[in-house]
Design an enzyme around this catalytic site. Structure first.
Site, PDB file in Angstrom:
ATOM      1  N   HIS A  58       0.854  -1.202   0.000  1.00  0.00           N
ATOM      2  CA  HIS A  58       0.000   0.000   0.000  1.00  0.00           C
ATOM      3  C   HIS A  58       0.889   1.251   0.000  1.00  0.00           C
ATOM      4  O   HIS A  58       1.971   1.260   0.595  1.00  0.00           O
ATOM      5  CB  HIS A  58      -0.909   0.002   1.228  1.00  0.00           C
ATOM      6  CG  HIS A  58      -1.948   1.076   1.157  1.00  0.00           C
ATOM      7  ND1 HIS A  58      -1.691   2.378   1.514  1.00  0.00           N
ATOM      8  CD2 HIS A  58      -3.230   1.051   0.724  1.00  0.00           C
ATOM      9  CE1 HIS A  58      -2.786   3.110   1.319  1.00  0.00           C
ATOM     10  NE2 HIS A  58      -3.728   2.319   0.839  1.00  0.00           N
ATOM     11  N   GLU A 108      -4.335   2.047  -7.084  1.00  0.00           N
ATOM     12  CA  GLU A 108      -4.692   3.103  -6.148  1.00  0.00           C
ATOM     13  C   GLU A 108      -3.779   4.301  -6.385  1.00  0.00           C
ATOM     14  O   GLU A 108      -2.660   4.338  -5.822  1.00  0.00           O
ATOM     15  CB  GLU A 108      -4.529   2.619  -4.703  1.00  0.00           C
ATOM     16  CG  GLU A 108      -5.323   1.374  -4.378  1.00  0.00           C
ATOM     17  CD  GLU A 108      -5.630   1.251  -2.888  1.00  0.00           C
ATOM     18  OE1 GLU A 108      -6.728   0.816  -2.583  1.00  0.00           O
ATOM     19  OE2 GLU A 108      -4.779   1.621  -2.065  1.00  0.00           O
TER      20      GLU A 108
HETATM   21  P1  13P Z   1      -9.782   5.740   0.993  1.00  0.00           P
HETATM   22  O1  13P Z   1     -10.969   4.996   0.420  1.00  0.00           O
HETATM   23  O2  13P Z   1      -9.997   6.190   2.397  1.00  0.00           O
HETATM   24  O3  13P Z   1      -9.333   6.853   0.080  1.00  0.00           O
HETATM   25  O4  13P Z   1      -8.584   4.704   1.077  1.00  0.00           O
HETATM   26  C1  13P Z   1      -8.353   3.860  -0.013  1.00  0.00           C
HETATM   27  C2  13P Z   1      -7.279   2.914   0.308  1.00  0.00           C
HETATM   28  O5  13P Z   1      -6.176   3.297   0.616  1.00  0.00           O
HETATM   29  C3  13P Z   1      -7.615   1.483   0.278  1.00  0.00           C
HETATM   30  O6  13P Z   1      -6.454   0.743   0.394  1.00  0.00           O
END
Ligand code: 13P
Length: 266
Positions: A103, A175
């Site tokens: 992440h 992401e």
């Molecule tokens: P948010 O949905 O709070 O932006 O976070 C997304 C995330 O990092 C999922 O791993």
């Protein structure tokens, strides 16, 4: 018509949440009990990733439900002198079937690299955990025109050394770093579709054939308003949610919003 043995692109559809650093034992148990009571997930594949301290409790409460449980990180070694770390066998023994790796918050604040993600992917597969590898470019990388290169690099290095068969057992979440968290802005669906197409090429190449490569989820400021448009993107096989799923009701509502008919064609 597609071959009935080959699932349509985008199906099955995953909806998962990482609680990040949230969830004291009482709150975690209450959340788990509420989602264990959900009797219709509308065909989506649900998963939750709680903090380590409550993982065993949450997994126990969800044992008879379709909701899978995963860790938010782990070490690549089985055991040993790694103070503060958690291993794949530990996660397995606590009831986890998945583990999130790479992440951007771990890459940015805790020194996670593509190389350590790769070691962890191998370890997860060795121990029967499904790795969910998070990839994403920063705003500077997107502005500089290297977003696709960065994403391709992250995919290739995460999968380095895996056989084509093992590649199909990994999951990915796209992401964008600039879309995540309190300061994040949801990525426009067209941008997600374009990035997903590039990532899919890399995944197909690593898997050796189209149609068998890993599921690709989208994450970053997903909420009740934008879940359906993201879920409708042909190249996206699921949603990975933070804040909007930090209540059981919010999570169940998101799963409903993202649900798609199982017989959706290509
Ligand atoms: P948010 O949905 O709070 O932006 O976070 C997304 C995330 O990092 C999922 O791993």
């Amino acid at each position: 018509m597609s071959d009935p043995a080959t699932p349509a692109p985008g199906w099955p559809f995953w909806v998962g949440t990482s609680w990040k650093m949230n969830g004291l034992p009482d709150d975690a148990r209450s959340y788990a009990e509420r989602i264990a009571a959900v009797d219709d997930w509308h065909g989506v594949l649900p998963f939750v990733m709680p903090p380590f301290t409550v993982l065993a409790d949450v997994a126990r409460l969800l044992r008879d439900s379709p909701v899978q449980v995963g860790g938010q990180n782990m070490h690549w070694d089985e055991c040993g002198s790694w103070t503060g770390e958690i291993s794949a066998p530990m996660l397995r023994q606590c009831g986890a079937t998945m583990v999130e790796l790479g992440h951007s918050e771990r890459r940015r604040h805790f020194g996670e690299t593509d190389q350590t993600v790769n070691l962890k992917v191998h370890a997860a597969l060795r121990h029967g955990l499904t790795p969910l590898v998070c990839i994403g470019e920063t705003q500077a990388e997107r502005d500089g025109g290297v977003a696709d290169l960065i994403l391709a690099r992250q995919v290739r290095l995460a999968l380095h050394g895996l056989t084509a068969a093992h590649v199909g057992r990994v999951m990915f979440a796209y992401e964008p770093v600039w879309a995540i968290g309190e300061a994040g802005r949801p990525a426009p669906p067209e941008l997600v579709a374009q990035a997903a197409a590039g990532i899919r090429q890399e995944l197909d190449r690593a898997a050796g054939a189209p149609g068998v490569s890993p599921p690709l989820l989208y994450g970053g400021s997903v909420n009740l308003e934008n879940a359906a448009p993201y879920a409708a993107l042909a190249g996206i096989d699921g949603l990975f949610v933070g804040r909007a799923a930090w209540t059981a009701e919010g999570y169940a509502a998101l799963a409903r919003a993202a649900a798609r008919p199982p017989c959706r064609g290509p």
